[in-house]
Design an enzyme around this catalytic site. Sequence first.
Site, PDB file in Angstrom:
ATOM      1  N   ASP A  35       0.817  -1.221   0.000  1.00  0.00           N
ATOM      2  CA  ASP A  35       0.000   0.000   0.000  1.00  0.00           C
ATOM      3  C   ASP A  35       0.852   1.274   0.000  1.00  0.00           C
ATOM      4  OD1 ASP A  35      -2.251  -1.555   0.005  1.00  0.00           O
ATOM      5  OD2 ASP A  35      -2.630  -1.358   2.158  1.00  0.00           O
ATOM      6  N   LYS A  64      -5.453  -2.983  -7.533  1.00  0.00           N
ATOM      7  CA  LYS A  64      -5.878  -2.186  -6.374  1.00  0.00           C
ATOM      8  C   LYS A  64      -7.021  -1.245  -6.793  1.00  0.00           C
ATOM      9  CE  LYS A  64      -3.104  -4.120  -3.514  1.00  0.00           C
ATOM     10  NZ  LYS A  64      -3.646  -4.987  -2.493  1.00  0.00           N
ATOM     11  N   ARG A  82      -2.549   0.740 -10.145  1.00  0.00           N
ATOM     12  CA  ARG A  82      -1.611   1.723  -9.568  1.00  0.00           C
ATOM     13  C   ARG A  82      -0.325   1.850 -10.372  1.00  0.00           C
ATOM     14  NH1 ARG A  82      -2.970   0.875  -3.127  1.00  0.00           N
ATOM     15  NH2 ARG A  82      -4.867   2.119  -3.226  1.00  0.00           N
TER      16      ARG A  82
HETATM   17  C1  S3P Z   1      -5.421  -5.605   3.288  1.00  0.00           C
HETATM   18  C2  S3P Z   1      -4.591  -6.366   2.522  1.00  0.00           C
HETATM   19  C3  S3P Z   1      -3.924  -5.879   1.298  1.00  0.00           C
HETATM   20  C4  S3P Z   1      -3.900  -4.349   1.252  1.00  0.00           C
HETATM   21  C5  S3P Z   1      -5.226  -3.749   1.596  1.00  0.00           C
HETATM   22  C6  S3P Z   1      -5.682  -4.182   2.987  1.00  0.00           C
HETATM   23  C7  S3P Z   1      -6.049  -6.203   4.484  1.00  0.00           C
HETATM   24  O1  S3P Z   1      -4.622  -6.363   0.163  1.00  0.00           O
HETATM   25  O2  S3P Z   1      -3.488  -3.918  -0.023  1.00  0.00           O
HETATM   26  O3  S3P Z   1      -5.157  -2.342   1.550  1.00  0.00           O
HETATM   27  O4  S3P Z   1      -6.561  -5.462   5.343  1.00  0.00           O
HETATM   28  O5  S3P Z   1      -6.041  -7.441   4.579  1.00  0.00           O
HETATM   29  P1  S3P Z   1      -4.322  -7.823  -0.467  1.00  0.00           P
HETATM   30  O6  S3P Z   1      -4.670  -8.817   0.545  1.00  0.00           O
HETATM   31  O7  S3P Z   1      -5.202  -7.889  -1.676  1.00  0.00           O
HETATM   32  O8  S3P Z   1      -2.873  -7.812  -0.822  1.00  0.00           O
END
Ligand code: S3P
Length: 426
Positions: free
Chosen positions: A312, A339, A343
């Site tokens: 992120d 995302k 991105r």
């Molecule tokens: C998150 C996991 C991540 C992250 C997202 C929040 C979470 O995504 O990018 O902002 O709270 O489990 P991914 O699991 O798709 O990598």
Amino acid sequence: MKKSFSKVKSIKGELTFAGDKSISHRAIFFSSMANGKSVIKNISLSEDVKSTQKVFKELGVEFYSDKSDLVVTGRGKKNFLPPKIFLDCGNSGTTARLASGLLTAQNFSSALIGDESLSKRPMQRVIEPLKLMGANIESSNSTLPIIIDPTDKLKPIEYDLPVASAQVKSAVLIAGLHLSDQTKVIEKFITRDHTERMLELPVEITDKKKIIFASEKFYPIAKEYFIPGDVSSSAFFIVLALLSNNSELIIKNVSLNPTRTGFIDILRKMNGNIQIENVKYSSNEPFGDIVVKSSELKNIRIEESIIPNIIDEIPILTIAGIFAKGIFEIRNCKELRYKESDRIKSICNNLKIAGLAVEEFEDGFSIEGEIKNNAVTFNSFNDHRIAMAFSILAILIGNNSTVDGIECVAISNPDFYDQLNSITSF
Ligand code: S3P
């Protein structure tokens, strides 16, 4: 909405952030699943977390706010009310994917929907393992809407995560909390570990993999949570302080979970003056204070294994990379394409607008050259982290550089621009 920025003289002051978004989502999930009253202190104020709350309201969970505390009356195991409407996850991938795991284990039908951006994001990654568990889960083109019908054939699985995703891991583990036998999730690259920490799930770690175990023994119970400040929200301010002259910024009570602070490790290796102080624990989660001072940065090689840990923060790390000595290059991050916006594309398009030489790869990009200090207009692509990262770049360029489409910052941090004002002197 557009916003234009002038160059700042220095960054000075202290910031505290509302609760971390990822931890807040999980605190709402687990307290809604538990039987009886839980209190969540310092809950995130983000639109995404409001989406999670809205989904659970529809499932019969009661909430009331008492200052920055959220009091939740959970329904207990398999006692949610069948929803009368489609469950709207808004812009929030975490809501949609974790809810898929939970709803798979209920004895009623439900449907998950989301906004335009979320409706384009891949959901096969949760549908596939949940189907292996025996879920009755369908979607017409591997995106939202997802339709879930009850099953009496739910069974535990051993699942090797094909994508490094904490959301997929959590969806499978949450479904596994409804079964007497053990579900195992195996990850090659370690992703954020809030689910296993907060539920105190057993884990086995070797140098090649991590295995996380879930079963009904670990089904959540009602309790009090304190959510530390959102470290991902703090990243934008940390980079701004590093890159501004005569700056000193203190960030109080922020999450220091090591699966989230990869960007701090990288910025330190880049020569960033960042100190961590007063480390404490709450709900198994470390938090503390961060002190940041102006620094001359240099670019470094970014290893594949740290990518899930900084996923992120790549937009704002890119801004640090532009001003650091040497070429900034990042690879192995194709996940960025899935995302809130693609991105890789959003970053590369905006960097070209700033006059930089950008090479785009399927799994990353590299940047060369120097920013031309003319006023530029960046696009947020309706993606909160792009809006915030390029607001920081617009400040560093100054000359009334502008970001178009800034409303989306509320997805993670509605206070972003007020916090910026409070620490900048012109
Ligand atoms: C998150 C996991 C991540 C992250 C997202 C929040 C979470 O995504 O990018 O902002 O709270 O489990 P991914 O699991 O798709 O990598």
